[in-house]
Write an enzyme that holds these catalytic residues in place. Sequence first.
Site, PDB file in Angstrom:
ATOM      1  CE1 TYR A  66      10.144  -1.130   7.714  1.00  0.00           C
ATOM      2  CE2 TYR A  66      10.821   0.186   5.825  1.00  0.00           C
ATOM      3  CZ  TYR A  66       9.938  -0.693   6.415  1.00  0.00           C
ATOM      4  OH  TYR A  66       8.846  -1.140   5.702  1.00  0.00           O
ATOM      5  CE  LYS A  69       7.945   1.080   9.203  1.00  0.00           C
ATOM      6  NZ  LYS A  69       8.026   1.594   7.803  1.00  0.00           N
TER       7      LYS A  69
END
Length: 305
Positions: A136, A164
Amino acid sequence: MKVNWRGVFPAVTTQFNADESLNVESTQRNMQRLIDDGVNGFIMLGTVGENCSLRPEEKLTILRAAKEVAGGKVPILSGVAEFTTAQAADYAKAAEKVGIDGLMVLPGMVYNSDARETVQHFRTVARASGLPIMIYNNPMVYRVDLKTESLAQLAGEKTIVALKDSSEDVRRLNDVHNILGDRFVLFAGVDDLVIESVLLGAVGWVSGLTNAFPKESVRMMELALAGRYEEALPIYRWLMPSLHLDTFPKLVQYIKLAEQIVGRGSEMVRSPRLVLEGEERARVTKIIEEAVRNRPDLDKLPSVA
């Protein structure tokens, strides 16, 4: 279960009682409704799940509760957001023992690591368990930016599967593709850039506002992934004022208030966050109530067979 890295993965909110204690039953109830509405997976204990506000034993309680609800129907990923690399590695091991399906790993919290330190953090956590990992990257919030050159240094870590990207710069998806090909599965991480991200190669979406508008989010993503952008666009434009709420520092409070307005949970957050009040509360309420009033009839919109 094996993670199918595709589709809509809501970042599930952690529900609390009025005294800020965990409301496990409400969290599970929301998850069941999301499954019924067609989501493809769950991100537990992400930013929206208030990871850093939970004690270690509470995090594992939430994961066990999530596993009960999912029951192998959809995969469960947990956010890994600890202060140190060692703590993150320990949490990854503990999450694996619970029996969830994957991890969404953040950089170390509080300290803003440089590129070398950031790569080492992700590499160490990746080797701490056998679970597949989504990295992330959210430099806007966490002040640590894993750029494409650093991501390339992690390409040899077999458990790191997906990225992500919440940099708010969709051009990066092109850079990742040009430098690394299809080594990493790409996920959209900013709600109001999801269609643009799919156009540039994202096949998944970690979403906050899906908690409030799941059916519409799933339909929009299905159409986009099928390349039917013109048909997805009316849903996207209707949802856009709500999706913008994902980009503010108080996104947790905004999303939880949205859930409450649509009857899917409580706005209760854990201190130091506080529920919204005054003009700010009125502004967010107006956005969500207008979305509810103008909600599209999905029976009259295109579907993906």
